[in-house]
Design a protein around this motif. Sequence first.
Motif, short mmCIF file in Angstrom:
data_model
loop_
_atom_site.label_atom_id
_atom_site.label_comp_id
_atom_site.label_asym_id
_atom_site.label_seq_id
_atom_site.Cartn_x
_atom_site.Cartn_y
_atom_site.Cartn_z
N VAL A 82 53.80 34.19 33.39
CA VAL A 82 52.31 34.50 33.28
C VAL A 82 51.60 34.53 35.17
CG1 VAL A 82 49.28 33.37 32.60
CG2 VAL A 82 51.85 33.22 31.64
N ASP A 83 50.89 35.70 35.19
CA ASP A 83 49.73 35.67 36.07
C ASP A 83 48.57 36.47 35.50
OD1 ASP A 83 48.77 36.42 38.77
OD2 ASP A 83 51.06 35.70 39.39
N LEU A 84 48.16 36.73 36.61
CA LEU A 84 46.87 37.73 36.60
C LEU A 84 46.83 38.73 37.47
CD1 LEU A 84 44.01 38.08 34.90
CD2 LEU A 84 42.38 35.93 36.93
N ASP A 85 47.77 38.56 38.89
CA ASP A 85 47.50 39.34 39.78
C ASP A 85 48.29 40.82 39.06
OD1 ASP A 85 48.26 41.10 41.79
OD2 ASP A 85 48.18 39.87 43.13
N PRO A 86 47.02 42.30 38.85
CA PRO A 86 47.78 43.23 38.29
C PRO A 86 48.49 44.10 38.79
CG PRO A 86 45.43 43.48 39.01
CD PRO A 86 45.34 42.14 39.05
N ALA A 212 43.87 47.78 44.29
CA ALA A 212 42.53 47.47 44.28
C ALA A 212 41.93 46.96 43.58
CB ALA A 212 41.48 49.12 44.04
N ARG A 213 42.67 46.83 42.20
CA ARG A 213 41.97 45.75 40.93
C ARG A 213 42.19 44.01 41.36
NH1 ARG A 213 44.38 48.88 37.22
NH2 ARG A 213 45.82 47.41 36.92
N ARG A 214 43.48 44.01 41.74
CA ARG A 214 43.53 42.54 42.66
C ARG A 214 43.03 42.44 43.52
NH1 ARG A 214 44.39 39.33 46.84
NH2 ARG A 214 46.45 38.64 46.38
N PHE A 215 42.43 43.15 44.43
CA PHE A 215 41.31 42.38 45.07
C PHE A 215 39.85 42.66 44.81
CE2 PHE A 215 44.66 43.49 48.09
CZ PHE A 215 44.84 42.44 49.20
N GLU A 216 39.81 43.50 43.70
CA GLU A 216 38.42 42.70 43.42
C GLU A 216 38.12 41.47 42.43
OE1 GLU A 216 38.04 46.41 40.18
OE2 GLU A 216 37.48 47.53 41.99
N ILE A 217 39.46 41.23 41.60
CA ILE A 217 39.47 39.95 41.50
C ILE A 217 39.47 38.85 42.54
CG2 ILE A 217 41.28 38.08 39.58
CD1 ILE A 217 41.81 41.33 38.68
N TYR A 218 40.45 38.56 43.40
CA TYR A 218 40.89 37.26 44.06
C TYR A 218 40.26 37.17 45.57
CZ TYR A 218 45.35 36.64 41.11
OH TYR A 218 45.69 36.02 40.19
N GLY A 219 39.73 38.94 45.94
CA GLY A 219 38.80 38.79 47.38
C GLY A 219 40.16 38.78 48.54
N VAL A 220 39.93 38.53 49.33
CA VAL A 220 41.25 38.19 51.05
C VAL A 220 42.25 36.97 50.22
CG1 VAL A 220 41.38 38.66 52.67
CG2 VAL A 220 40.30 39.52 52.20
#
Length: 260
Positions: A82-86, A212-220
Amino acid sequence: MTDTSTTTTSTTHGTDWRAWQQSWDRQQEWYMPDREDRFRVMLDMVEAFCGTEARVLDLACGTGSITARLLDRFPRAVSTGVDLDPALLTIARCTFAGDDRVTLVEADLTDPDWPARLPYDTYDAVLTATALHWLRKEPLRVLYGQLAGLVRPGGVFIDADHMIDDTTPRINAAEEIFSRTRRDQARRAGAVDWAEWWALAAKDPVLAAPTARRFEIYGVHADGEMPSAAWHARVLREQGFEEARPVWASPSDTMLLALR
């Protein structure tokens, strides 16, 4: 492999997914030279409490580092990642494509309904490493309650992560200086750090968009917390686990085992 979201094919642009897995491992080892040791102890505990055919939930699975080692050691085990990081999920999906022992689920662990996306109601073991420090204390407390409902009686939750003891400031400071010096030496020898690894991923034709989507979700970096092992053990017992204590530690990290 079963995937509850859109699957990226393992042959797109001829990407070498094993190489991406290995590069992620090397980058993580720059921060944690004893990373393989903690995985070994984690799987020792799985075998001790759950045997060699365990149903495992790989929580915040990333590229599937725990799952890969689990299945290598216990070929008859099954794993739900399970993860959210695309971006990291893309690597995991392509790495385990065609392996029916692995199910990957895209879910946000702060969403109260995330367990409904899982393929099983209960698990023998929930395993996670270097991930839950991304959460603050209150969401983590809620998550521990959810995990108590997912782990079968007699099963285990094992978390290997940064757990800071604020009562030992001089020890903490000395360990940080030593670790920083060692990382600087490895960097001069060519090691890739977190930021550089993500910069490389952003240039890859397959990983660029999910990165790119990953950094939209989490930021730095997420605004998480690193409470002590004692805090984790206390909250796990409050949330439904019968016993909880460290089973391994490095100078900076702790592996905590909670028994349901």
